[in-house]
Design an enzyme around this catalytic site. Sequence first.
Site, mmCIF file in Angstrom:
data_model
loop_
_atom_site.group_PDB
_atom_site.id
_atom_site.type_symbol
_atom_site.label_atom_id
_atom_site.label_comp_id
_atom_site.label_asym_id
_atom_site.label_seq_id
_atom_site.Cartn_x
_atom_site.Cartn_y
_atom_site.Cartn_z
ATOM 1 N N LYS A 223 -36.747 2.038 -3.239
ATOM 2 C CA LYS A 223 -37.705 1.526 -1.791
ATOM 3 C C LYS A 223 -39.105 1.774 -2.187
ATOM 4 C CE LYS A 223 -34.070 1.221 1.382
ATOM 5 N NZ LYS A 223 -33.590 1.384 2.646
ATOM 6 N N ARG A 257 -26.298 4.386 -0.840
ATOM 7 C CA ARG A 257 -26.385 3.011 -1.028
ATOM 8 C C ARG A 257 -27.334 2.635 -2.225
ATOM 9 N NH1 ARG A 257 -29.621 -1.335 0.619
ATOM 10 N NH2 ARG A 257 -28.391 -3.545 0.773
HETATM 11 C C1 YH5 Z 1 -30.210 1.183 4.044
HETATM 12 O O1 YH5 Z 1 -31.282 1.822 4.015
HETATM 13 N N1 YH5 Z 1 -31.515 -0.979 3.071
HETATM 14 S S1 YH5 Z 1 -32.015 -3.288 2.473
HETATM 15 C C2 YH5 Z 1 -37.201 -2.801 -0.314
HETATM 16 C C3 YH5 Z 1 -37.055 -2.393 -1.328
HETATM 17 C C4 YH5 Z 1 -36.037 -1.904 -2.202
HETATM 18 C C5 YH5 Z 1 -34.913 -1.823 -1.557
HETATM 19 C C6 YH5 Z 1 -38.362 -3.017 -3.251
HETATM 20 N N2 YH5 Z 1 -29.794 -2.303 3.791
HETATM 21 C C7 YH5 Z 1 -30.548 -0.292 3.966
HETATM 22 O O2 YH5 Z 1 -32.564 -2.117 -0.084
HETATM 23 N N3 YH5 Z 1 -28.346 -0.726 4.844
HETATM 24 C C8 YH5 Z 1 -30.984 -2.236 3.129
HETATM 25 O O3 YH5 Z 1 -38.320 -2.392 -2.140
HETATM 26 C C9 YH5 Z 1 -29.478 -1.321 4.275
HETATM 27 N N4 YH5 Z 1 -29.195 1.552 4.908
HETATM 28 C C10 YH5 Z 1 -28.126 0.492 5.299
HETATM 29 N N5 YH5 Z 1 -27.158 1.005 5.857
HETATM 30 C C11 YH5 Z 1 -33.432 -2.760 2.014
HETATM 31 C C12 YH5 Z 1 -33.363 -2.291 0.557
HETATM 32 C C13 YH5 Z 1 -34.655 -2.101 -0.276
HETATM 33 C C14 YH5 Z 1 -35.879 -2.849 0.503
#
Ligand code: YH5
Length: 281
Positions: A223, A257
């Site tokens: 993230k 996750r």
């Molecule tokens: C979460 O925390 N996150 S989607 C931006 C990024 C990298 C990854 C490059 N769905 C979660 O994973 N569901 C997402 O920067 C989720 N908890 C739950 N339950 C966002 C993501 C991400 C966003």
Amino acid sequence: MPTQLNLPRRQLDLSEPRVMGILNVTPDSFSDGGRHTGVDVAVAHALAMIAAGAAIIDVGGESTRPGADAVTVQQELDRVVPVIEALRARSDVVISIDTTKPEVMRAACAAGAELINDVNALRAPGAIEAAVDCAAAVCLMHMQGEPRTMQQAPDYDDVVADVNAFLTTRIECCLEAGIAGERLLMDPGIGFGKTLEHNLALLANLDVAVPPAYPLLIGVSRKSMFGALLERPVDQRLAASVAAAALAVWQGAAIVRAHDVAATLDAVRLAHAIKIRRAAR
Ligand code: YH5
């Protein structure tokens, strides 16, 4: 803290930390240049994550990244349902559907999903009813604002208290609608309408941020907070992601996750092995 999560026809054992592997089925992640279909590529990636130790595969066809465009119900159904059907035919892994849309929840559960991962915490009209009818487990996640604009000006008096209050309210709505508490997971929503300071405050105080009677799911993998704190581009965030996963399990997280399943599982197994040996004093 409960060590089981009730699914429609079985239970997920949470006496040890579990990794939820991320399966994005958006068009950018769908193609390998044409030799295989998107479904084949997606299922192969899911099977690789299962081989690496994922207990849950989280299938998402609606990008919830900051600033992402909205997707129609039909587009989302076309992306996720064939993948869930094909994966269900090849594995008994727990399949999670990452969606905010009640129509997608229903179709995904009919195709074999057993857990609804809703970043909107079932606030869309009809979402609670869909979850009730599916008998699926539900992850309730905190988000301030909506994905397109949530990172423009995140604002809290006390982020830890606000997240707890929001999740407490959503639990009450679910229980009142007939979703048993044994079906609920909690998630503070790292990166969803939060600055770096907010994310760090939550990760430092997970026991206060999240109602403790429910299993905790945490999503930190790759993230932006690691970009902000450590100045790392997205392809150089593995070490920080697995360290944060371990710190979350140290504080009691049951499910992490993650994109990088093998490395994350090593980190959370280590954290749990040390945690359970901690003397009571
Ligand atoms: C979460 O925390 N996150 S989607 C931006 C990024 C990298 C990854 C490059 N769905 C979660 O994973 N569901 C997402 O920067 C989720 N908890 C739950 N339950 C966002 C993501 C991400 C966003």
